[in-house]
Motif scaffolding. Structure first.
Motif, short mmCIF file in Angstrom:
data_model
loop_
_atom_site.label_atom_id
_atom_site.label_comp_id
_atom_site.label_asym_id
_atom_site.label_seq_id
_atom_site.Cartn_x
_atom_site.Cartn_y
_atom_site.Cartn_z
N THR A 180 0.84 -1.21 0.00
CA THR A 180 0.00 0.00 0.00
C THR A 180 0.87 1.25 0.00
N ASP A 181 1.97 1.24 0.78
CA ASP A 181 2.90 2.37 0.74
C ASP A 181 3.32 2.63 -0.71
N ARG A 182 3.67 1.55 -1.41
CA ARG A 182 4.19 1.71 -2.78
C ARG A 182 3.10 2.15 -3.75
N ALA A 183 1.86 1.66 -3.51
CA ALA A 183 0.74 2.05 -4.39
C ALA A 183 0.47 3.55 -4.28
N ILE A 184 0.51 4.06 -3.05
CA ILE A 184 0.25 5.49 -2.86
C ILE A 184 1.40 6.32 -3.43
N LEU A 185 2.62 5.82 -3.22
CA LEU A 185 3.80 6.51 -3.78
C LEU A 185 3.69 6.60 -5.31
N GLU A 186 3.31 5.49 -5.92
CA GLU A 186 3.18 5.47 -7.39
C GLU A 186 2.06 6.43 -7.83
N PHE A 187 0.96 6.42 -7.07
CA PHE A 187 -0.15 7.31 -7.40
C PHE A 187 0.31 8.78 -7.34
N ASN A 188 1.02 9.13 -6.29
CA ASN A 188 1.45 10.52 -6.14
C ASN A 188 2.36 10.96 -7.29
N ARG A 189 3.26 10.05 -7.72
CA ARG A 189 4.15 10.38 -8.86
C ARG A 189 3.33 10.53 -10.12
N HIS A 190 2.37 9.63 -10.28
CA HIS A 190 1.51 9.62 -11.47
C HIS A 190 0.76 10.96 -11.59
N VAL A 191 0.20 11.40 -10.50
CA VAL A 191 -0.57 12.65 -10.50
C VAL A 191 0.36 13.84 -10.74
N TYR A 192 1.49 13.83 -10.08
CA TYR A 192 2.46 14.93 -10.22
C TYR A 192 2.91 15.08 -11.68
N ASN A 193 3.05 13.95 -12.38
CA ASN A 193 3.53 13.99 -13.77
C ASN A 193 2.42 14.16 -14.79
N ASP A 194 1.19 14.27 -14.34
CA ASP A 194 0.06 14.36 -15.26
C ASP A 194 -0.14 15.82 -15.69
N GLU A 195 0.08 16.06 -16.98
CA GLU A 195 0.03 17.46 -17.45
C GLU A 195 -1.39 17.97 -17.65
N ARG A 196 -2.37 17.11 -17.43
CA ARG A 196 -3.76 17.57 -17.56
C ARG A 196 -4.22 18.35 -16.33
N VAL A 197 -3.40 18.31 -15.26
CA VAL A 197 -3.83 18.92 -14.00
C VAL A 197 -2.74 19.77 -13.35
N GLU A 198 -3.19 20.68 -12.49
CA GLU A 198 -2.27 21.40 -11.59
C GLU A 198 -2.54 20.85 -10.19
N VAL A 199 -1.48 20.57 -9.44
CA VAL A 199 -1.64 19.78 -8.21
C VAL A 199 -1.11 20.50 -6.98
N VAL A 200 -1.84 20.32 -5.86
CA VAL A 200 -1.27 20.69 -4.57
C VAL A 200 -1.57 19.57 -3.57
N MET A 201 -0.53 19.18 -2.82
CA MET A 201 -0.70 18.13 -1.80
C MET A 201 -0.68 18.79 -0.43
N LEU A 202 -1.71 18.51 0.36
CA LEU A 202 -1.85 19.18 1.66
C LEU A 202 -1.76 18.19 2.82
N PRO A 203 -1.10 18.59 3.92
CA PRO A 203 -1.02 17.68 5.08
C PRO A 203 -2.25 17.75 5.97
N ILE A 204 -3.43 17.63 5.36
CA ILE A 204 -4.67 17.59 6.14
C ILE A 204 -4.93 16.13 6.50
N ARG A 205 -5.13 15.85 7.78
CA ARG A 205 -5.34 14.49 8.28
C ARG A 205 -4.26 13.55 7.71
N ASP A 206 -4.62 12.60 6.82
CA ASP A 206 -3.64 11.64 6.31
C ASP A 206 -3.11 12.06 4.93
#
Ligand code: SAM
Length: 214
Positions: A180-206
């Motif tokens: 699960t750690d690796r799945a979330i890590l992969e997801f975060n990289r995937h989203v970060y590299n997706d040029e269709r979106v602008e991204v912000v990651m926030l330390p709210i809860r988890d």
């Protein structure tokens, strides 16, 4: 990784909660029953994150919302509270038992009419759902986050918002140990590299990622 590890110190989180508009009485009762009757009640977004989701709905003026991961219905109801009278929220879950609790509490709210539950594996359900949605909230099984993302981006309207929960996974992304750690890590990289979106990651809860679609 221990997912109960806190990202934000408990006292700070409580102070933030105490200075956030209180939950509606129905949501409060729903929390109590979730803690009394389910094995992992902390899966629900809860007061602070719930209020943040409701605020997002208001800020973007969302009318159509898609949610993956209903559980006992907290996030569905808190988002529905901010939708206009003709707004609609479709929520998907695989577990009939926990969603019975969701249905019970939704029915006590005047916002119930805005919510539609779809039972089944979310990847299958997604094939039957047409966009566009103003906002998508991804909070189902973590191993499928990248698949959910790929299915949901095309269903999100331009200037719409995709929101993903648990993107810090208790800190597991910093030093991945299990699947699960690796799945979330992969997801975060995937989203970060997706040029269709602008991204912000926030330390709210988890950890909460907001992605605005161009
Ligand atoms: C973290 S909980 C959702 C919490 C919810 N958003 C709330 O605030 O109360 C995750 C949910 O995803 C559901 N789930 C797990 N695998 C799924 C799948 N393949 N398809 C649909 N739902 C799934 C679980 O049954 C569980 O209720």
């Amino acid at each position: 990784m221990n997912i109960s590890m806190r990202i934000v110190p408990k006292k700070i989180e409580r102070y933030c909660r105490d200075n956030t508009t209180p939950e509606s009485p129905v949501l409060r009762e729903l929390v109590d029953e979730t803690y009394a009757k389910t094995a992992f009640p902390q899966m629900q977004v809860g007061h602070l994150e719930g209020a943040f989701l409701r605020m997002l709905i208001r800020l973007i003026g969302a009318k159509r919302v898609l949610e993956l991961g209903t559980f006992t219905g907290y996030s569905s109801l808190v988002m529905a509270e901010a939708l206009p009278e003709d707004g609609k929220l479709i929520t998907c879950d695989i577990d009939q038992q926990v969603t019975e609790i969701a249905k019970k509490y939704w029915s006590l709210s005047p916002h119930a009419k805005k919510i539609e539950l779809k039972l089944g594996h979310a990847l299958e359900t997604l094939k039957t759902i047409e966009g566009p949605f103003d906002m998508v909230f991804i909070d189902a099984d973590k191993g499928n986050y990248v698949n959910y993302w790929e299915s949901c981006v095309p269903k999100t309207c331009s200037s719409g918002l995709l929101v993903a929960d648990n993107v810090l996974w208790g800190g597991g992304v910093l030093d991945p140990e299990d699947e699960t750690d690796r799945a979330i890590l992969e997801f975060n990289r995937h989203v970060y590299n997706d040029e269709r979106v602008e991204v912000v990651m926030l330390p709210i809860r988890d950890g909460l990622t907001l992605a605005w679609k161009f």
